[in-house]
Design a protein around this motif. Sequence first.
Motif, PDB file in Angstrom:
ATOM      1  N   ALA A 126       0.827  -1.210   0.000  1.00  0.00           N
ATOM      2  CA  ALA A 126       0.000   0.000   0.000  1.00  0.00           C
ATOM      3  C   ALA A 126       0.859   1.257   0.000  1.00  0.00           C
ATOM      4  N   GLU A 127       1.930   1.244   0.778  1.00  0.00           N
ATOM      5  CA  GLU A 127       2.823   2.391   0.820  1.00  0.00           C
ATOM      6  C   GLU A 127       3.484   2.616  -0.525  1.00  0.00           C
ATOM      7  N   GLY A 128       3.860   1.513  -1.183  1.00  0.00           N
ATOM      8  CA  GLY A 128       4.460   1.637  -2.508  1.00  0.00           C
ATOM      9  C   GLY A 128       3.501   2.202  -3.523  1.00  0.00           C
ATOM     10  N   ALA A 129       2.215   1.850  -3.398  1.00  0.00           N
ATOM     11  CA  ALA A 129       1.210   2.366  -4.324  1.00  0.00           C
ATOM     12  C   ALA A 129       0.963   3.852  -4.119  1.00  0.00           C
ATOM     13  N   ARG A 130       1.194   4.333  -2.909  1.00  0.00           N
ATOM     14  CA  ARG A 130       0.936   5.760  -2.619  1.00  0.00           C
ATOM     15  C   ARG A 130       2.089   6.643  -3.064  1.00  0.00           C
ATOM     16  N   THR A 131       3.303   6.044  -3.219  1.00  0.00           N
ATOM     17  CA  THR A 131       4.465   6.876  -3.546  1.00  0.00           C
ATOM     18  C   THR A 131       4.815   6.807  -5.024  1.00  0.00           C
TER      19      THR A 131
END
Length: 385
Positions: free
Chosen positions: A380-385
Amino acid sequence: MTPTPEIPGPTDDFRFRVHATDGAARTGAITMPRGTIRTPAFMPVGTAATVKAMYPEQVRALGADVVLGNTYHLMLRPGAERMARLGGLHRFMRWDGPILTDSGGFQVMSLSSLRKLDEQGVTFQSHIDGTRHHMSPERSIEIQGLLGSDIQMQLDECVRLPAEPKAIESAMHLSLRWAERCRAAFGEQPGKALFGIVQGGDVPALRVESAKALVGLDLKGYAIGGLAVGEPQAVMLAMIEAVEPHLPAGKPRYLMGVGTPDDLMRSVARGIDMFDCVMPTRAGRHGLAYTRHGRVNLRNARHAEDTSTLDETSTCPAARDYSRAYLHHLVRSDEILGMMLLTWNNLAYYQDLMAGLRGAIAAGRLADFCDETRAGWARAEGART
């Protein structure tokens, strides 16, 4: 790893049984007259006789078996003697399950602007109205008895880290002497429990000395205190590893004031059974949501037109039924409903996490469960950045 038996119902005494293990981690149950606490357990914090922004029925429905109340706050307002006249804390806040009360020692140290500590206890000035009070080990136990709590904590001296080794050692020995006095004041109370608190700061040898001495008092359970006060996570975990081998396997272990979801998983893997922390409720009141997708800051402008929910698979309506755009609007508008919904979501996530940990331990796959959970956060963090 052993099979998980049926969860027992309430008993007339305080009992703890380990049902299954996976490495140092274990799942089990504390049974007592007011109900059963499934472990590992996360206790929502009801500092002043309320889990902030939540109805008691909501807290129970999320899967919480026990809540925490605070001796310091309740002795100041509404007052312990008044609470007893009103029928005790359970009736007062409409919570029929077990309640753990902490001794008030940490709040005396952290909230009181003027305080004097000596062998007899601590004299302090109320942060509410400036009135002066004295808290001795005996008075702390008396107050917790007037509140009617099921699990009581000894009075201790908590030192903020970093601190000088001499100050840490002095506080640890004072806490041990106070533990002996709390044990004598508590006496024998069928169905209730007194827990000791292991102190010793970030010095492993002092932690071990404290643990061994407390075990000699033959208490019903043992807490690890004085952590989550600013030290790195690695220090906290190292202190757990130093203490755990010296605590009885047949009694519950409680890590006080912890913490983040990752803290919980790593501490469970090291043998901790009980936790409390204001983090999920405080975060909810400030626009931060905990989810299986990681942390979500609803104040961020990116959510202003996001029609997705926090977690479409959640059983919690706050996570499943309200759009991020709406939650963003509530938070940015300082609407009380936003605080309520995000607190609801956060406590639901924490209870779901604990249920997942219990199931993973019983199935012998705790490491896989923790890896999968962290991988979900990372994706999820990778998708946000």
